[in-house]
Design a protein around this motif. Structure first.
Motif, PDB file in Angstrom:
ATOM      1  N   ILE A  29       0.853  -1.210   0.000  1.00 44.83           N
ATOM      2  CA  ILE A  29       0.000   0.000   0.000  1.00 44.83           C
ATOM      3  C   ILE A  29       0.886   1.257   0.000  1.00 44.83           C
ATOM      4  N   PRO A  30       1.870   1.391   0.907  1.00 44.25           N
ATOM      5  CA  PRO A  30       2.756   2.561   0.803  1.00 44.25           C
ATOM      6  C   PRO A  30       3.544   2.587  -0.514  1.00 44.25           C
ATOM      7  N   SER A  52      -6.288   1.091   8.860  1.00 46.84           N
ATOM      8  CA  SER A  52      -5.576   2.239   9.441  1.00 46.84           C
ATOM      9  C   SER A  52      -4.631   2.871   8.429  1.00 46.84           C
ATOM     10  N   LEU A  53      -3.961   2.039   7.667  1.00 40.66           N
ATOM     11  CA  LEU A  53      -3.006   2.551   6.679  1.00 40.66           C
ATOM     12  C   LEU A  53      -3.748   3.339   5.587  1.00 40.66           C
ATOM     13  N   VAL A  54      -4.898   2.838   5.187  1.00 35.03           N
ATOM     14  CA  VAL A  54      -5.702   3.534   4.169  1.00 35.03           C
ATOM     15  C   VAL A  54      -6.134   4.900   4.717  1.00 35.03           C
ATOM     16  N   ILE A  92       0.475   0.990  13.999  1.00 37.27           N
ATOM     17  CA  ILE A  92       0.967   0.166  12.887  1.00 37.27           C
ATOM     18  C   ILE A  92       2.469   0.281  12.801  1.00 37.27           C
ATOM     19  N   ARG A  93       3.105  -0.822  13.051  1.00 36.28           N
ATOM     20  CA  ARG A  93       4.567  -0.872  12.959  1.00 36.28           C
ATOM     21  C   ARG A  93       5.010  -0.491  11.537  1.00 36.28           C
ATOM     22  N   TYR A  96       6.422   2.687   9.051  1.00 33.81           N
ATOM     23  CA  TYR A  96       7.759   3.132   8.649  1.00 33.81           C
ATOM     24  C   TYR A  96       7.969   3.040   7.143  1.00 33.81           C
ATOM     25  N   TYR A  97       7.153   2.232   6.434  1.00 32.53           N
ATOM     26  CA  TYR A  97       7.309   2.147   4.975  1.00 32.53           C
ATOM     27  C   TYR A  97       6.923   3.456   4.289  1.00 32.53           C
ATOM     28  N   LEU A  98       6.139   4.276   4.987  1.00 30.01           N
ATOM     29  CA  LEU A  98       5.796   5.577   4.397  1.00 30.01           C
ATOM     30  C   LEU A  98       7.045   6.437   4.264  1.00 30.01           C
TER      31      LEU A  98
END
Ligand code: UD1
Length: 417
Positions: A29-30, A52-54, A92-93, A96-98
């Motif tokens: 997703i990121p 949450s990521l969305v 959300i761990r 960090y990919y963001l």
């Protein structure tokens, strides 16, 4: 908070279909925002971490919406800010990919230090080392990581084999100028899946799945339609559910190759395993035998299946020794498991598990995602009723868990808060 109530002692039988991989989803997703375009991601697990990521992406100006329950459309053409706040990311761990994705596309990123499950210290020094090697300036202040800079390919040797650092450096490198080589890279299936997704957008990533990954930077990525791989950890959890209840279950929609360390251990425990192209049948008709087990990076036995195996070994005949090699403190749930009658002694990174005659139902609380799954597995075999609190941890990573287990014959229901 919701609770799960289980009446134990039912033998599980039938078929269960595995959802898309959580750990691939939270990277892909990121990764989608690296393209100034639209991506369609299919076979996404509908779980709290994804939702949450969305939400976080949408707060940044991305337009992401579910086309159906398991398909997400991500339009990253109008990103307005490069900051993911504490509030948005604390659970959300993988937030960090963001950092890697925003830094790669815009040359700037600001993301709260990651949250997620608590297994002791969870540093991100290798991610930061990678970004700095690529030419970024990185600061950590007031719980926020800020990275800025124009990135140029380089050679990076990871001091520890880290899934997160491998993926994050890959994300930052795909749009960098020149060639990046990541050495001592992690090899987990979701690293390969993320690389395949990046390549489907026009990136040039080679070697994912080996310990040397080579990324040739490209100026631009385009939109893509991509289907996520099945979840290795969810599959392993249902394999244990079959084994612990003396059941006979076909675990469908999986990649059996990803399950090799798990199937080897189950066979050693006297569980019968039959493999098909995209399914594994788990049939437990003989008494379970104790085995020794060490968690390792892929293709070793995954740490994310360690709690589930601990509860399974708690019902096996004899003494098992389980060594946790990945995380420094991943046995916090064992006190909860003891409430169900498990007989386990922990010494540092080693758990000595004495098979118990039987587990008995009790009220327990999940301490993290996979520990929560282990408590459910314990509840399935325990005599009487088990009540599991803190179900929100389990909802982070398991899609429709009580429905999938009920369909196999478990007596499990959710009590809404
Ligand atoms: C990922 C998984 C997690 C799994 C873990 C190990 C996701 C979203 N999460 O977490 O479920 O348990 O892999 O398979 O994919 N380390 C450092 N410095 C770093 C990074 C890591 O010292 O910069 C250490 C950690 O403390 C740990 C080990 O390396 O001891 C492995 O961590 P890592 O592979 O990075 O785990 P995550 O990517 O966070």
């Amino acid at each position: 908070m919701d609770k799960l109530v289980i009446q134990g002692g039912r033998r599980l039988c039938g078929e269960v279909s595995i959802s898309g991989a959580k750990n691939a989803a939270v990277a892909i997703i990121p990764a989608a925002i690296l393209a100034d375009d639209v991506c369609i991601i299919e076979n996404l697990p509908y779980i709290e971490d994804v939702i949450s990521l969305v939400d976080t992406l949408n707060q940044m100006g991305v337009k992401s919406e579910f086309v159906d329950k398991n398909t997400l459309r991500i339009d990253s053409r109008n990103i307005q800010n490069f900051c993911a706040t504490y509030e948005a990311t604390r659970n959300i761990r993988a937030s960090y990919y963001l950092l890697g994705a925003l830094l790669g596309r815009f040359g700037q990123a600001e993301v709260s230090m990651p949250g997620g499950c608590n297994f002791g210290t969870r540093p991100i020094d290798q991610h930061i080392k990678g970004f700095e090697a690529l030419g970024a300036e990185v600061t950590v202040e007031h719980g926020m990581v800020r990275a800025t800079g124009h990135l140029t390919g380089t050679q990076i040797y990871l001091d520890v084999v880290s899934v997160g650092a491998t993926i994050n450096i890959m994300l930052a490198a795909v749009l960098a100028e020149g060639v990046t080589v990541i050495e001592n890279a992690a090899k987990e299936p979701h690293i390969v899946d993320t690389a395949n997704f990046l390549n489907s957008m026009g990136a040039k990533v080679k070697g994912a799945g080996t310990d040397v990954i080579r990324v040739v930077g490209v100026p631009k990525l385009h939109g893509s339609s991509y289907m996520i791989i099945p979840d290795q950890i969810e599959a392993g959890t249902y394999m244990v559910a079959a084994a612990i209840t003396g059941g006979d279950v076909v675990v469908r929609n999986i990649i059996p190759k990803h399950m090799e360390s798990m199937t080897a251990k189950l066979i050693e425990m006297h569980v019968d395993i039959t493999e098909e192209d995209d399914a594994i049948r788990v049939c437990a008709s003989r008494p379970l035998q104790a085995v020794n087990l060490k968690t390792q990076v892929y293709p070793g036995f995954p740490t994310d299946l360690q709690p589930q195996m601990t509860v399974l070994l708690s019902t096996a005949k004899g003494t098992s020794i389980l060594t946790e090699n990945v995380w420094e403190n991943r046995f916090q749930y064992i006190d909860e498991l003891k409430r169900l009658g498990a007989n386990i002694q922990v010494e540092g990174r080693i758990a000595i598990i004495e098979g118990a005659e039987r587990l008995t139902g009790a009220e327990v609380s999940s301490t993290d995602l996979r520990a929560g799954a282990a408590l459910i597995l314990g509840g399935l075999v325990a005599q009487g009723q088990t009540v599991i609190n803190n179900v929100r941890f389990i909802d982070r990573g398991y899609e429709d868990i009580e429905y999938k287990l009920s369909a196999l014959g478990a007596d499990i229901c959710r009590i809404k808060a």
